[in-house]
Design an enzyme around this catalytic site. Structure first.
Site, PDB file in Angstrom:
ATOM      1  N   LYS A   1    -119.448  21.508 -22.036  1.00 39.72           N
ATOM      2  CA  LYS A   1    -118.984  22.605 -21.174  1.00 39.72           C
ATOM      3  C   LYS A   1    -118.292  23.669 -22.034  1.00 39.72           C
ATOM      4  CE  LYS A   1    -114.734  20.035 -20.288  1.00 39.72           C
ATOM      5  NZ  LYS A   1    -114.114  19.012 -19.424  1.00 39.72           N
TER       6      LYS A   1
ATOM      7  N   TYR B   1     -96.524  44.443 -36.157  1.00 42.00           N
ATOM      8  CA  TYR B   1     -95.976  44.868 -34.858  1.00 42.00           C
ATOM      9  C   TYR B   1     -94.645  44.177 -34.583  1.00 42.00           C
ATOM     10  CZ  TYR B   1    -100.421  47.043 -33.641  1.00 42.00           C
ATOM     11  OH  TYR B   1    -101.533  47.837 -33.614  1.00 42.00           O
TER      12      TYR B   1
HETATM   13  C1  PLP Z   1    -113.922  17.797 -20.183  1.00 47.68           C
HETATM   14  C2  PLP Z   1    -114.144  16.453 -19.608  1.00 47.68           C
HETATM   15  C3  PLP Z   1    -114.407  15.355 -20.437  1.00 47.68           C
HETATM   16  C4  PLP Z   1    -114.315  15.419 -21.943  1.00 47.68           C
HETATM   17  O1  PLP Z   1    -112.951  15.357 -22.309  1.00 47.68           O
HETATM   18  P1  PLP Z   1    -112.509  15.306 -23.860  1.00 47.68           P
HETATM   19  O2  PLP Z   1    -111.050  15.101 -23.797  1.00 47.68           O
HETATM   20  O3  PLP Z   1    -112.881  16.616 -24.438  1.00 47.68           O
HETATM   21  O4  PLP Z   1    -113.260  14.189 -24.451  1.00 47.68           O
HETATM   22  C5  PLP Z   1    -114.735  14.154 -19.837  1.00 47.68           C
HETATM   23  N1  PLP Z   1    -114.768  14.035 -18.484  1.00 47.68           N
HETATM   24  C6  PLP Z   1    -114.494  15.064 -17.663  1.00 47.68           C
HETATM   25  C7  PLP Z   1    -114.528  14.870 -16.194  1.00 47.68           C
HETATM   26  C8  PLP Z   1    -114.154  16.296 -18.193  1.00 47.68           C
HETATM   27  O5  PLP Z   1    -113.867  17.315 -17.378  1.00 47.68           O
END
Ligand code: PLP
Length: 365
Positions: free
Chosen positions: A35, A257
């Site tokens: 994702k 800045y």
């Molecule tokens: C993002 C996500 C993962 C992966 O989590 P990590 O900590 O990056 O391994 C697994 N399960 C669900 C439901 C998630 O939303």
């Protein structure tokens, strides 16, 4: 000559990290979480590199899934938040996606659909994170309704752990979530999925039938403290740029800045061509580590949109053109995240705009 900010993606490291997940959870199938553009690493690039070696991919939404399908990815793809409206189920059918069902509303949409072929489903139980998922009694009812649904394909039971990355403090909560998951599912003969990266690394009893690694595939540790298994991970992303200017400044001179950094000694100050528009955190404080020609040097002054400044006083030999690593193979992204009060996940996801250079050393097994 293009802008020197760039991001190297090491696919051999990616495969190494995948093998580590496989080795830690040898009995489980594996859904690689890609994702958010594979945590900033490029979803299509990462999915193509892993397609032959994973059992499924997991994404947050249908747009991400369709991008993978359009690039030729044929593996199952789990939609971790399911569909956001009932009409998305037509796309789910057409692209052969696997929606999570986490609410009564999503269940009703799923049951009311009239697909021409069975739809797989991951049914989500809330075991204490209180983000997504059915209550145990809703879950039991939903399982019966799905079992009686003519178009149900394969069903997996899932939940998500809130504190698997906190050895010590979070152990009781995690133990409770695992126990509640097993209790709610006792008597049901369903494959289960519970483990994110932290649970793959630290909670063998949570591995179940499907593991869902995200962060660990990219080579960052989900833990704040050193962890023996996480020590084997290899960073996939290296974010780097070059020094474009070096100045000599007297004590009392202020930099950038707001004049946040004030020289306390005769100072050699370097300017690096990368900034918050590229994803480097603007809130990184003075002292945040950078790697200049392989040696540590502290951030000095507020991060600008396209530039940042580094104190080179203790590295008298480096000059314009020197290579600067922001994080990656030589500098743990976790250190930069900790210094900036955030997590590796957020730093990765923020990377944008920079040129990408892919390294694929297939000899390196
Ligand atoms: C993002 C996500 C993962 C992966 O989590 P990590 O900590 O990056 O391994 C697994 N399960 C669900 C439901 C998630 O939303």
């Amino acid at each position: 000559m293009s802008r020197p900010a760039r991001c190297r993606i090491d696919l051999a490291a990616l495969r190494h990290n995948l093998r580590l997940a496989r080795r830690l959870a040898p009995g489980a199938r594996l859904a690689a979480v890609v994702k958010a553009n594979a945590y900033g690493h490029g979803a299509v690039r990462i999915a193509r590199a892993l397609a032959g070696e994973v059992d499924a991919f997991a994404v947050a939404c249908i747009e991400e899934a369709l991008e993978l399908r359009e690039s030729g990815i044929a593996r199952p793809i789990v939609l971790l938040e399911g569909v956001f409206s009932p009409d998305e189920l037509a796309l789910v059918e057409r692209a052969a996606l696997t929606p999570v069902v986490h609410s009564r509303a999503q269940l009703a949409w799923f049951l009311a659909a009239r697909p021409r072929r069975p739809l797989d489903c991951w049914l989500k139980l809330d075991t204490g994170m209180h983000r997504l998922g059915l209550t145990p009694s809703e879950f039991i009812e939903a399982e019966v309704e799905l079992r009686n649904c003519a178009h149900l394909g394969r069903l997996v039971a899932m939940s998500h752990l809130a504190r698997a990355d906190e050895p010590g403090e979070g152990e009781e909560a995690t133990r409770g979530q695992i126990a509640d998951f097993r209790a709610a599912l006792s008597g049901l003969d369903l494959p289960i999925s519970l483990a994110n990266s932290a649970a793959i690394l630290a909670w063998p009893e949570a591995h179940g039938d499907w593991v869902r690694p995200g962060l660990m595939l990219y080579g960052a540790s989900p833990f704040a403290e050193p962890h023996p298994q996480a020590a084997e991970l290899r960073p996939v992303m290296t974010l780097e740029s070059t020094l474009v200017a070096v100045h000599r400044l007297p004590p009392g001179a202020r930099v950038g800045y707001g004049g946040r950094f004030c020289c306390t000694r005769p100072t050699r100050l370097g300017v690096v061509a990368i900034g918050y528009a590229d994803g480097y955190p603007r809130h990184a404080p003075d002292g945040t580590p950078l790697l200049v020609e392989g040696r540590l040097a502290p951030l000095a002054g507020r991060v600008s949109m396209d530039m940042l400044t580094v104190d080179l006083t203790d590295l008298p030999e480096v000059g314009p053109g020197a290579r600067v690593e922001l994080w990656g193979a030589g500098l743990d992204v976790g250190r930069v995240a900790a210094a900036s009060g955030t997590i590796a996940y957020q730093l990765y996801c923020a990377v944008s705009r920079v040129a990408v250079e892919v390294q694929d050393d297939l000899i390196d097994q």
